[in-house]
Write an enzyme that holds these catalytic residues in place. Sequence first.
Site, PDB file in Angstrom:
ATOM      1  N   LYS A  29       3.536 -15.299   1.414  1.00 45.36           N
ATOM      2  CA  LYS A  29       3.476 -15.991   0.122  1.00 45.36           C
ATOM      3  C   LYS A  29       4.932 -16.255  -0.283  1.00 45.36           C
ATOM      4  O   LYS A  29       5.403 -15.831  -1.345  1.00 45.36           O
ATOM      5  CB  LYS A  29       2.721 -15.101  -0.887  1.00 45.36           C
TER       6      LYS A  29
ATOM      7  N   TYR B 198       0.819  -1.217   0.000  1.00 45.15           N
ATOM      8  CA  TYR B 198       0.000   0.000   0.000  1.00 45.15           C
ATOM      9  C   TYR B 198       0.853   1.267   0.000  1.00 45.15           C
ATOM     10  O   TYR B 198       0.353   2.358  -0.241  1.00 45.15           O
ATOM     11  CB  TYR B 198      -0.953   0.021   1.209  1.00 45.15           C
TER      12      TYR B 198
END
Length: 374
Positions: free
Chosen positions: A198, A148
């Site tokens: 991930k 972000y």
Amino acid sequence: MPDKDDYVEINIVVLPGDGIGPEVIRAAVAVLDAVGERFGHNFQTQEYLIGGCAIDNYGTALPENTLAACRAADAVLLGAVGGPKWDDPNAKVRPEDGLLGLRKELGLFANLRPVRATSVSMQISPIRPQRLQGVDLMVVRELTGGIYFGQPRGRKIIGDEVQAVDSMVYTKSEVRRIANLAFDLAGQRRNKVTSVDKANVLESSRLWREVVNEVAAHYPHVTLEHNLVDAAAMYLISRPQTFDVILAANLFGDILTDEASVLAGSMGLLPSASLGESRNTQGYPLGLYEPIHGSAPDIAGKNIANPVGAILSAALLLRHSLGFEAEAEIVEDAVEKTLSTGNVTIDLAAPGQRTLTTGEVTQFVVKSISDDEE
Ligand code: NAD
């Protein structure tokens, strides 16, 4: 009992905001007053503007006086910001700027969202009751880094193509401070951290996992497991009871917290806390506490909003910014007692069930806190 003015003054800045914000914050303040009354705490609350109402009054979503008051506070309690009045996509200032600006200015890098399945969750959650039994987890989301905020970001023209880029960037120290906080919290709960990443694909996730492993070595009593985010999303629904603290980067935490809210049953039930490194006059983190829901313009001004998310945010404030664990538990028990005896707002009601107003639910919680004293 000594007069409450004999006690140290605790300075809480209240930012009701827009839409149902003022209605649910009124409920949370009534609950804090009841706790102050019962335990002799001297809570001083002062209201300031943020979001759309601040734009209307000052032309900015985060006025100087609001920010200065928050910086000097022991804790900040916020309702919600935004609404159709300020939705113009071309507007120079937006209500959300107030919230994002406040998080940034206060250095609030950790967002905590506890999710518990209650008796009401069993009735209204789309998840089967047997899967919800015993669910009591806390998502710890990194709030000021990751994709972000990472650079480079933006668009460029390459030949006759348009390319858009976002960057998932983490430094070791950013991961270390959020991981430390998650392990500290797990130590006060059931001693388990599930770190979500991930790492099979992303370089930033490999660093995340490496640093989390380093931090874990300092907490031998806390069990650490790593979940890939896709698997974590599945386990949250298929075996949510197995989670204690879930530690996640900004993007993954954003998604998983909304998924986790389904376990509780309604957005109106869930609180949140955002914490940083700065300490208040009590020696605890200066935190920002707010329900996870928005300003719900569709029901604003009708006295039907569910005040529980805001009331439980006040409980988190008592726990994390003031160290008042017993007081926080009394508020949480009062909420559970209120809901489990069928005293609910319309969003939680079964077809045909009697519903209460925001004010009436609040009165039940307040009465339960005060009655417990006798
Ligand atoms: P929302 O959370 O405001 O509402 C979604 C739905 O949930 C609506 O039907 C609403 O009536 C219901 N709801 C929400 N809170 C409730 C409560 N306490 N009791 C009963 N029902 C409740 O989300 P939205 O409609 O997407 O957004 C409305 C506005 O809020 C927008 O301007 C958005 O930008 C803003 N927003 C603010 C925040 C914040 O301040 N943290 C968060 C999300 C959205």
